[in-house]
Design a protein around this motif. Structure first.
Motif, PDB file in Angstrom:
ATOM      1  N   MET B  77       0.838  -1.203   0.000  1.00 33.95           N
ATOM      2  CA  MET B  77       0.000   0.000   0.000  1.00 33.95           C
ATOM      3  C   MET B  77       0.870   1.250   0.000  1.00 33.95           C
ATOM      4  SD  MET B  77      -3.463   0.019   2.287  1.00 33.95           S
ATOM      5  CE  MET B  77      -3.405   1.616   3.052  1.00 33.95           C
ATOM      6  N   ILE B  78       0.392   2.280  -0.710  1.00 34.15           N
ATOM      7  CA  ILE B  78       1.110   3.559  -0.772  1.00 34.15           C
ATOM      8  C   ILE B  78       0.611   4.445   0.370  1.00 34.15           C
ATOM      9  CG2 ILE B  78       1.550   5.619  -2.164  1.00 34.15           C
ATOM     10  CD1 ILE B  78       0.989   3.880  -4.668  1.00 34.15           C
ATOM     11  N   TYR B  79       1.544   5.041   1.115  1.00 33.49           N
ATOM     12  CA  TYR B  79       1.178   5.885   2.251  1.00 33.49           C
ATOM     13  C   TYR B  79       1.504   7.365   2.060  1.00 33.49           C
ATOM     14  CZ  TYR B  79       0.031   1.687   4.812  1.00 33.49           C
ATOM     15  OH  TYR B  79      -0.579   0.526   5.207  1.00 33.49           O
ATOM     16  N   ARG B  80       2.481   7.654   1.187  1.00 37.21           N
ATOM     17  CA  ARG B  80       2.921   9.039   1.005  1.00 37.21           C
ATOM     18  C   ARG B  80       3.449   9.187  -0.397  1.00 37.21           C
ATOM     19  NH1 ARG B  80       2.733  13.306   4.458  1.00 37.21           N
ATOM     20  NH2 ARG B  80       4.867  13.484   5.222  1.00 37.21           N
ATOM     21  N   GLU B  81       3.407  10.411  -0.929  1.00 36.26           N
ATOM     22  CA  GLU B  81       4.102  10.679  -2.189  1.00 36.26           C
ATOM     23  C   GLU B  81       4.931  11.943  -2.045  1.00 36.26           C
ATOM     24  OE1 GLU B  81       1.382  11.329  -5.473  1.00 36.26           O
ATOM     25  OE2 GLU B  81       0.851  13.324  -4.757  1.00 36.26           O
ATOM     26  N   VAL B  82       5.994  12.044  -2.834  1.00 33.58           N
ATOM     27  CA  VAL B  82       6.877  13.215  -2.839  1.00 33.58           C
ATOM     28  C   VAL B  82       7.143  13.580  -4.295  1.00 33.58           C
ATOM     29  CG1 VAL B  82       9.205  14.072  -2.314  1.00 33.58           C
ATOM     30  CG2 VAL B  82       8.023  12.579  -0.675  1.00 33.58           C
ATOM     31  N   LEU B  83       7.048  14.869  -4.616  1.00 37.99           N
ATOM     32  CA  LEU B  83       7.411  15.352  -5.950  1.00 37.99           C
ATOM     33  C   LEU B  83       8.751  16.060  -5.859  1.00 37.99           C
ATOM     34  CD1 LEU B  83       4.123  16.983  -7.306  1.00 37.99           C
ATOM     35  CD2 LEU B  83       5.319  14.997  -8.239  1.00 37.99           C
ATOM     36  N   LEU B  84       9.660  15.728  -6.743  1.00 39.41           N
ATOM     37  CA  LEU B  84      10.967  16.383  -6.727  1.00 39.41           C
ATOM     38  C   LEU B  84      11.283  16.895  -8.129  1.00 39.41           C
ATOM     39  CD1 LEU B  84      13.408  16.733  -4.668  1.00 39.41           C
ATOM     40  CD2 LEU B  84      14.486  14.870  -5.940  1.00 39.41           C
ATOM     41  N   SER B  85      11.640  18.186  -8.219  1.00 36.70           N
ATOM     42  CA  SER B  85      12.075  18.722  -9.511  1.00 36.70           C
ATOM     43  C   SER B  85      13.451  18.167  -9.817  1.00 36.70           C
ATOM     44  CB  SER B  85      12.142  20.246  -9.467  1.00 36.70           C
ATOM     45  OG  SER B  85      10.837  20.758  -9.371  1.00 36.70           O
ATOM     46  N   ILE B  86      13.623  17.725 -11.052  1.00 35.63           N
ATOM     47  CA  ILE B  86      14.865  17.075 -11.425  1.00 35.63           C
ATOM     48  C   ILE B  86      15.656  18.006 -12.348  1.00 35.63           C
ATOM     49  CG2 ILE B  86      15.884  15.072 -12.577  1.00 35.63           C
ATOM     50  CD1 ILE B  86      14.325  14.228 -10.119  1.00 35.63           C
ATOM     51  N   THR B  87      16.761  18.527 -11.842  1.00 32.62           N
ATOM     52  CA  THR B  87      17.694  19.191 -12.756  1.00 32.62           C
ATOM     53  C   THR B  87      19.063  18.613 -12.459  1.00 32.62           C
ATOM     54  OG1 THR B  87      18.341  21.030 -11.344  1.00 32.62           O
ATOM     55  CG2 THR B  87      16.363  21.343 -12.695  1.00 32.62           C
ATOM     56  N   PHE B  88      19.840  18.505 -13.494  1.00 34.98           N
ATOM     57  CA  PHE B  88      21.136  17.855 -13.375  1.00 34.98           C
ATOM     58  C   PHE B  88      22.263  18.876 -13.297  1.00 34.98           C
ATOM     59  CE2 PHE B  88      18.407  14.660 -15.144  1.00 34.98           C
ATOM     60  CZ  PHE B  88      18.810  13.519 -14.494  1.00 34.98           C
ATOM     61  N   ALA B  89      23.348  18.454 -12.660  1.00 30.94           N
ATOM     62  CA  ALA B  89      24.596  19.193 -12.725  1.00 30.94           C
ATOM     63  C   ALA B  89      25.585  18.321 -13.499  1.00 30.94           C
ATOM     64  CB  ALA B  89      25.121  19.475 -11.319  1.00 30.94           C
ATOM     65  N   LEU B  90      26.512  18.960 -14.208  1.00 35.00           N
ATOM     66  CA  LEU B  90      27.592  18.220 -14.869  1.00 35.00           C
ATOM     67  C   LEU B  90      28.776  18.229 -13.903  1.00 35.00           C
ATOM     68  CD1 LEU B  90      28.286  16.818 -17.609  1.00 35.00           C
ATOM     69  CD2 LEU B  90      29.537  18.914 -18.174  1.00 35.00           C
ATOM     70  N   LEU B  91      29.051  17.054 -13.321  1.00 36.84           N
ATOM     71  CA  LEU B  91      30.084  16.965 -12.280  1.00 36.84           C
ATOM     72  C   LEU B  91      31.409  16.507 -12.887  1.00 36.84           C
ATOM     73  CD1 LEU B  91      28.045  15.228  -9.411  1.00 36.84           C
ATOM     74  CD2 LEU B  91      28.187  17.659 -10.032  1.00 36.84           C
ATOM     75  N   VAL B  92      32.477  17.222 -12.518  1.00 29.45           N
ATOM     76  CA  VAL B  92      33.812  16.903 -13.056  1.00 29.45           C
ATOM     77  C   VAL B  92      34.834  16.925 -11.923  1.00 29.45           C
ATOM     78  CG1 VAL B  92      33.311  17.860 -15.337  1.00 29.45           C
ATOM     79  CG2 VAL B  92      34.264  19.346 -13.547  1.00 29.45           C
ATOM     80  N   ARG B  93      36.013  16.362 -12.189  1.00 24.08           N
ATOM     81  CA  ARG B  93      37.108  16.479 -11.224  1.00 24.08           C
ATOM     82  C   ARG B  93      37.572  17.932 -11.212  1.00 24.08           C
ATOM     83  NH1 ARG B  93      37.754  11.881 -14.010  1.00 24.08           N
ATOM     84  NH2 ARG B  93      39.133  12.890 -15.519  1.00 24.08           N
TER      85      ARG B  93
END
Lengths: 310, 310
Positions: B77-93
């Motif tokens: 059974m589902i008890y909760r929902e969460v919405l998350l905006s998805i934006t990416f970062a370009l990760l480098v050394r």
């Protein structure tokens, strides 16, 4: 340049095998493309006459990459469909025994179809994904993995042997493929046809989707696929890819599409084409009151009423 | 043993960030699992109190792995929902410049969300898939790739720097996550709730799905998601995952579910839980004639009629 068909490559995958079941494929050059998108783009820019791609799978459902390509961009049209039963063989280098297999590979889409078999027969084998089933076979040939799940037909091409055949977790596992071209007049009805459309709702209200489906139901038209796809406008915003039994030249289908055109924000017609699951003689008769003759008779009657001649 | 939540790992992915927005997560041990299946199985066998997994994405639609797990097997059974905006970062050394980036990696689900950005800014970069976005970041740390698309929050954990942030092809790109537990009494309604069910049709006939949706529409209930999923019985055989506005304790929803129970082959109730997209005050009022008061009033009237007291 001979007429050519683009298809989702590489060579030696289920897509190529399905394509070669079409009689018209024998007279075309068949060119593998690296993705569904590039195969369809080849058609859009006129590089290929048509493209052959998977669109639905009895294990995974609608193939979203293909649906999303048909929903957006320059309109394309479906002309043919092919159903192929999918069973896998476990391909190994000659001499390999099942107990030697420590690593297995295949396209990720194969995994849900062989998961139970793996659990039973190779519980300790490590799974690595390959770009395609054929590519997995090539990696086994090169010694990178011990075994690949692929079509049995791929064995010869890569110098491998099928150690096991007929592997499939789900009974009746099938994939549906379509031949897609630029828009033109659809082929004449065969008596066992399917019509594909994409529907966008005008707004979001209780009963909105029920009303769209009612345009088909009211005319006795059965649906074969309803797949929601995001419009890109955020969570909860969907358009609907629909496959319905019948041909656009059937009176009932033409009237349903007119009804949808009136009430939808947008309708994209994706074609009417012969069904691969039944032959014309096997199609159930139209729902009572929905045959062409009954539509024509009813139109005549209304015209006579309008004319005071009932 | 403290109460624990299983989640789709590894650490440092969007799923963990979304989970940590739930107040109740602060008092639980949060344990990463390698797959949606294993996280939900942890709940089924009682190893975890609940599991937190992605279920819908505004770019890719319903997340089929999660839906298929909820459709089949021991009921959850589902008890909760969460919405998350998805934006990416370009990760480098540290020290890497954009012109140094020849290879990029991320989870395959990230690809459709950064494809256009890549075409514009890094047209020649080679894409390799990673097991997760966090794993991609780790592979960059190890020097195996030049850059990874991941949440900006993942940079610190892997000693990387965000070279670009806010990368997203689609505006409003969001992922919806759900907290899933063993069946129990659903939480009381908040005034802005959602009910999830899975519906199996009794047979295949024109108007069959229209009639199912009519059970909601007739009671003025709006649908938020309709996702078809294969039943495994072959091409064209689908069940339907439906999210509808409202709570099972609303009269209109209870009556709609009773109607579905009567006409469906099977109905699986997946829970009623607070909506993450609106607050109680922002929910539009019930469609005319569908409030609890009107349902109660109508039931009284029929009882009086049956009693000859109208």
């Amino acid at each position: 340049m001979p007429a050519s068909y683009a298809y989702l490559g590489p060579e030696g995958t289920f897509t190529e095998v399905a394509l070669r079941t079409l009689p018209e494929a024998a007279t075309r050059e068949l060119i593998p493309y690296v993705s569904v998108q590039s195969a369809l783009d080849a058609v859009r820019v006129g590089e290929a006459e048509a493209a052959f791609v998977p669109i639905e799978n009895s294990v995974e459902g609608g193939i979203t990459t293909t649906l999303d390509e048909l929903v957006a961009g320059t309109p394309l049209m479906i002309y043919r469909e092919v159903l192929l039963s999918i069973t896998f063989a476990l391909l190994v280098r000659p001499g390999t025994k099942l107990s030697d297999v420590k690593t297995v590979t295949a396209h990720p889409a194969a995994q849900p179809q062989v998961r139970n078999w793996l659990k039973t027969h190779l519980p300790d084998a490590v799974w690595e994904s390959a770009a395609s089933n054929a590519d997995g076979a090539r990696l086994v040939q090169e010694g990178r993995y011990d075994a690949a799940f692929a079509g049995e037909f791929a064995a010869a091409r890569y110098g491998l042997e099928p150690l096991e055949t007929g592997i499939h977790d789900a009974e009746n596992a099938q994939t549906r493929f379509v031949l897609v071209g630029r828009p033109a007049r659809p082929a004449a009805p065969t008596g066992a046809d399917k019509t594909s459309v994409v529907l966008w709702q005008r707004d979001d209200h209780p009963g909105g989707l029920r009303d769209l489906l009612g345009e088909f139901a009211t005319r006795g038209i059965n649906l074969m696929l309803l797949q929601s796809r995001p419009t890109g406008a955020g969570i909860g915003n969907y358009c609907f890819c629909v496959d319905a039994e019948g041909h656009i030249s059937d009176r009932r289908m033409a009237e349903a599409l007119m009804g949808l055109k009136r009430i939808c924000l947008q309708v994209r017609y994706l074609g009417s084409y012969p069904r691969a699951d039944v032959r014309p003689g096997e199609v159930r008769p139209p729902f009572p009151g929905t045959s062409d003759e009954e539509f024509v008779g009813a139109a005549d009657w209304v015209a006579r009423c309008q004319d005071g001649r009932f």
